[in-house]
Design an enzyme around this catalytic site. Structure first.
Site, PDB file in Angstrom:
ATOM      1  N   HIS A   1      12.784  -1.447  -3.791  1.00 35.92           N
ATOM      2  CA  HIS A   1      12.197  -1.522  -5.132  1.00 35.92           C
ATOM      3  C   HIS A   1      13.047  -2.466  -5.965  1.00 35.92           C
ATOM      4  O   HIS A   1      14.282  -2.363  -5.946  1.00 35.92           O
ATOM      5  CB  HIS A   1      12.161  -0.124  -5.770  1.00 35.92           C
ATOM      6  CG  HIS A   1      11.654  -0.141  -7.175  1.00 35.92           C
ATOM      7  ND1 HIS A   1      10.412  -0.608  -7.494  1.00 35.92           N
ATOM      8  CD2 HIS A   1      12.234   0.224  -8.350  1.00 35.92           C
ATOM      9  CE1 HIS A   1      10.232  -0.522  -8.810  1.00 35.92           C
ATOM     10  NE2 HIS A   1      11.325  -0.025  -9.346  1.00 35.92           N
TER      11      HIS A   1
ATOM     12  N   LYS B   1       0.844  -1.188   0.000  1.00 35.08           N
ATOM     13  CA  LYS B   1       0.000   0.000   0.000  1.00 35.08           C
ATOM     14  C   LYS B   1       0.883   1.242   0.000  1.00 35.08           C
ATOM     15  O   LYS B   1       1.950   1.273   0.634  1.00 35.08           O
ATOM     16  CB  LYS B   1      -0.909   0.030   1.237  1.00 35.08           C
ATOM     17  CG  LYS B   1      -1.939  -1.084   1.270  1.00 35.08           C
ATOM     18  CD  LYS B   1      -3.013  -0.859   0.228  1.00 35.08           C
ATOM     19  CE  LYS B   1      -4.165  -1.866   0.374  1.00 35.08           C
ATOM     20  NZ  LYS B   1      -3.767  -3.250   0.070  1.00 35.08           N
TER      21      LYS B   1
END
Length: 214
Positions: free
Chosen positions: A119, A101
């Site tokens: 990431h 989220k």
């Protein structure tokens, strides 16, 4: 993360947020078992229940909490609740470890500048959910992973650390992503440990590890 000259430095307090299996969380829990690492996981939160990430925390005796977006009156209310609940544990650092989220303005107002996320690409390349697939589609020979300080964008925050992962000729998305995950765990553990032990500062687009310069 600080102490008086007459006290040993206390471990940095980590709150970790997860959405799935919690492999990055487990790497941090394992690292924190060494007193020399300089950090402890004081709480684990999730946006859904009944996931292995929460089970890992519970097996380690770490308090957990669940805040589902669907249970809040609005996304803004969820963000405010998340900011407040995380704050109740007084973290020095918040780690988004596979947390699916996006945090919002209330969370960033409370915890911005000390929240990090990973990431699966070398930022600023290939932002978003499909980093390994995008790297394969583009035909790059090297991709990797990035640890960054979370800001209001998507994978756009100041970079703390990066690790390179070669793209092999026979890679598919699954094989490439799995090798990226291995590099990501090692990068996360090393960088969070340094942030905990040495301190850090965000200066514009740069993240400096170590004590403040005199």
């Amino acid at each position: 993360m600080t102490s008086s000259p007459h006290e040993p430095p206390r471990p940095a307090r980590l709150v970790v947020l997860v959405s799935g299996s919690g492999s990055n969380l487990q790497a941090l829990l394992d690292a924190c078992a060494d007193p020399g690492y300089g950090a402890e996981v004081v709480a684990v939160g999730a946006d859904r229940g009944d996931i292995e990430g929460l089970a890992r925390a519970e097996r380690s005796g770490v308090p957990t909490f669940v805040l589902r977006v669907a249970d809040a009156a609005s996304r803004e209310q969820w963000d405010d609740d998340l900011a407040r609940t995380v704050g109740d544990h007084h973290p020095d650092l918040v780690v988004l470890a596979g947390f699916m989220k996006l945090v919002g303005p209330a969370f960033l107002a409370a915890h911005g500048g000390r929240t990090v996320n990973t990431h699966p690409a070398l930022s600023p390349s290939f932002p978003g959910m499909q980093g390994p697939a995008d790297a394969l589609d583009y035909g790059v020979k090297v991709t990797g992973c990035t640890l960054f300080v979370v800001d209001a964008g998507v994978d756009t925050g100041p970079i703390v650390a990066q690790a390179a992962v070669p793209v092999e000729p026979d890679d598919d998305v699954a094989s490439l992503h799995e090798r990226i995950k291995v590099a990501e765990r090692a990068m996360l553990v090393e960088a969070v440990g340094r942030m905990a032990r040495e301190g850090f500062a965000v200066e514009g687009r740069k993240v400096r590890l170590g004590p403040p310069s005199r």
